[in-house]
Design a protein around this motif. Sequence first.
Motif, mmCIF file in Angstrom:
data_model
loop_
_atom_site.group_PDB
_atom_site.id
_atom_site.type_symbol
_atom_site.label_atom_id
_atom_site.label_comp_id
_atom_site.label_asym_id
_atom_site.label_seq_id
_atom_site.Cartn_x
_atom_site.Cartn_y
_atom_site.Cartn_z
ATOM 1 N N ILE A 251 0.813 -1.217 0.000
ATOM 2 C CA ILE A 251 0.000 0.000 0.000
ATOM 3 C C ILE A 251 0.847 1.268 0.000
ATOM 4 O O ILE A 251 0.462 2.274 -0.583
ATOM 5 N N SER A 252 2.023 1.235 0.621
ATOM 6 C CA SER A 252 2.905 2.417 0.605
ATOM 7 C C SER A 252 3.336 2.742 -0.822
ATOM 8 O O SER A 252 3.345 3.903 -1.232
ATOM 9 N N GLU A 253 3.680 1.722 -1.581
ATOM 10 C CA GLU A 253 4.067 1.931 -2.979
ATOM 11 C C GLU A 253 2.867 2.349 -3.819
ATOM 12 O O GLU A 253 3.003 3.132 -4.757
ATOM 13 N N GLN A 254 1.698 1.848 -3.471
ATOM 14 C CA GLN A 254 0.495 2.222 -4.214
ATOM 15 C C GLN A 254 0.167 3.699 -4.026
ATOM 16 O O GLN A 254 -0.083 4.406 -4.997
ATOM 17 N N ILE A 255 0.164 4.193 -2.800
ATOM 18 C CA ILE A 255 -0.166 5.603 -2.603
ATOM 19 C C ILE A 255 0.938 6.500 -3.155
ATOM 20 O O ILE A 255 0.670 7.589 -3.667
ATOM 21 N N GLU A 256 2.173 6.038 -3.104
ATOM 22 C CA GLU A 256 3.276 6.789 -3.716
ATOM 23 C C GLU A 256 3.008 6.975 -5.209
ATOM 24 O O GLU A 256 3.171 8.069 -5.755
ATOM 25 N N GLN A 257 2.573 5.909 -5.878
ATOM 26 C CA GLN A 257 2.276 5.992 -7.316
ATOM 27 C C GLN A 257 1.104 6.922 -7.586
ATOM 28 O O GLN A 257 1.123 7.692 -8.554
ATOM 29 N N ILE A 258 0.087 6.876 -6.737
ATOM 30 C CA ILE A 258 -1.048 7.785 -6.906
ATOM 31 C C ILE A 258 -0.573 9.233 -6.841
ATOM 32 O O ILE A 258 -0.964 10.060 -7.666
ATOM 33 N N PHE A 259 0.279 9.552 -5.880
ATOM 34 C CA PHE A 259 0.769 10.924 -5.778
ATOM 35 C C PHE A 259 1.627 11.304 -6.981
ATOM 36 O O PHE A 259 1.525 12.423 -7.485
ATOM 37 N N LYS A 260 2.448 10.401 -7.473
ATOM 38 C CA LYS A 260 3.258 10.697 -8.671
ATOM 39 C C LYS A 260 2.353 10.962 -9.873
ATOM 40 O O LYS A 260 2.565 11.921 -10.612
ATOM 41 N N ASN A 261 1.365 10.100 -10.081
ATOM 42 C CA ASN A 261 0.445 10.289 -11.201
ATOM 43 C C ASN A 261 -0.333 11.601 -11.067
ATOM 44 O O ASN A 261 -0.505 12.338 -12.031
ATOM 45 N N THR A 262 -0.811 11.864 -9.850
ATOM 46 C CA THR A 262 -1.582 13.084 -9.598
ATOM 47 C C THR A 262 -0.724 14.323 -9.823
ATOM 48 O O THR A 262 -1.157 15.295 -10.442
ATOM 49 N N GLN A 263 0.498 14.276 -9.339
ATOM 50 C CA GLN A 263 1.415 15.405 -9.516
ATOM 51 C C GLN A 263 1.652 15.673 -11.004
ATOM 52 O O GLN A 263 1.577 16.819 -11.455
ATOM 53 N N ASN A 264 1.899 14.626 -11.768
ATOM 54 C CA ASN A 264 2.114 14.787 -13.211
ATOM 55 C C ASN A 264 0.874 15.351 -13.903
ATOM 56 O O ASN A 264 0.982 16.224 -14.764
ATOM 57 N N LEU A 265 -0.289 14.849 -13.522
ATOM 58 C CA LEU A 265 -1.524 15.329 -14.136
ATOM 59 C C LEU A 265 -1.771 16.797 -13.794
ATOM 60 O O LEU A 265 -2.065 17.608 -14.676
ATOM 61 N N LEU A 266 -1.612 17.160 -12.520
ATOM 62 C CA LEU A 266 -1.812 18.557 -12.129
ATOM 63 C C LEU A 266 -0.815 19.477 -12.840
ATOM 64 O O LEU A 266 -1.181 20.538 -13.327
ATOM 65 N N GLU A 267 0.443 19.066 -12.902
ATOM 66 C CA GLU A 267 1.460 19.892 -13.566
ATOM 67 C C GLU A 267 1.162 20.062 -15.044
ATOM 68 O O GLU A 267 1.449 21.116 -15.618
ATOM 69 N N SER A 268 0.552 19.064 -15.675
ATOM 70 C CA SER A 268 0.209 19.186 -17.100
ATOM 71 C C SER A 268 -0.862 20.262 -17.314
ATOM 72 O O SER A 268 -1.040 20.741 -18.420
ATOM 73 N N MET A 269 -1.564 20.636 -16.233
ATOM 74 C CA MET A 269 -2.590 21.670 -16.302
ATOM 75 C C MET A 269 -2.147 22.947 -15.591
ATOM 76 O O MET A 269 -2.960 23.804 -15.270
ATOM 77 N N GLU A 270 -0.840 23.044 -15.315
ATOM 78 C CA GLU A 270 -0.233 24.201 -14.649
ATOM 79 C C GLU A 270 -0.739 24.393 -13.218
ATOM 80 O O GLU A 270 -0.907 25.501 -12.735
ATOM 81 N N TYR A 271 -0.982 23.284 -12.531
ATOM 82 C CA TYR A 271 -1.309 23.246 -11.105
ATOM 83 C C TYR A 271 -0.213 22.427 -10.428
ATOM 84 O O TYR A 271 0.640 21.841 -11.085
ATOM 85 N N SER A 272 -0.254 22.372 -9.113
ATOM 86 C CA SER A 272 0.695 21.541 -8.378
ATOM 87 C C SER A 272 -0.010 20.927 -7.173
ATOM 88 O O SER A 272 -1.171 21.256 -6.876
ATOM 89 N N LEU A 273 0.696 20.063 -6.471
ATOM 90 C CA LEU A 273 0.135 19.477 -5.262
ATOM 91 C C LEU A 273 -0.210 20.553 -4.238
ATOM 92 O O LEU A 273 -1.125 20.386 -3.440
ATOM 93 N N LYS A 274 0.480 21.679 -4.267
ATOM 94 C CA LYS A 274 0.199 22.781 -3.341
ATOM 95 C C LYS A 274 -1.192 23.365 -3.547
ATOM 96 O O LYS A 274 -1.721 24.044 -2.669
ATOM 97 N N ASP A 275 -1.794 23.110 -4.706
ATOM 98 C CA ASP A 275 -3.129 23.630 -5.006
ATOM 99 C C ASP A 275 -4.251 22.716 -4.514
ATOM 100 O O ASP A 275 -5.424 23.050 -4.640
ATOM 101 N N ILE A 276 -3.906 21.551 -3.942
ATOM 102 C CA ILE A 276 -4.921 20.613 -3.456
ATOM 103 C C ILE A 276 -5.586 21.175 -2.208
ATOM 104 O O ILE A 276 -4.919 21.584 -1.261
#
Length: 121
Positions: A43-68
């Motif tokens: 599960i630690s690796e799973q949530i790590e991957q979710i955050f990596k995917n989410t970070q990449n998706l947000l950055e592709s839209m000019e957002y970041s994790l700081k905007d969550i």
Amino acid sequence: MKKKINNTDFLASIGGIKVNGTIFLSRQVPLSLENMEIVSKDISEQIEQIFKNTQNLLESMEYSLKDIVKVSIYMKNMNDFIKVKKVYRKYLENINPARTLLEVSHLPKNSKIMMDLVAAK
């Protein structure tokens, strides 16, 4: 203005919509973008991957994790909370979005964890 998020670098099963300056992402699951499979049974690796995917998706839209501003976490086993919390803090400790955590019986692709989130500017 309401706009469907359509990013071909990410899975069609990951839902998203942007309304004005707010992004709503659903069904963030721990899939490797290389083979579209769950990255691990850990599960630690799973949530790590979710955050990596989410970070990449947000950055592709000019957002970041700081905007969550809101996160909903769905877990198959609440006993994994400490492991999830450790990775969660790595990414969001200083951001402190509102958070919901629920135990559920089944998740897509038999994942152990899934997230929905809201990001806003």
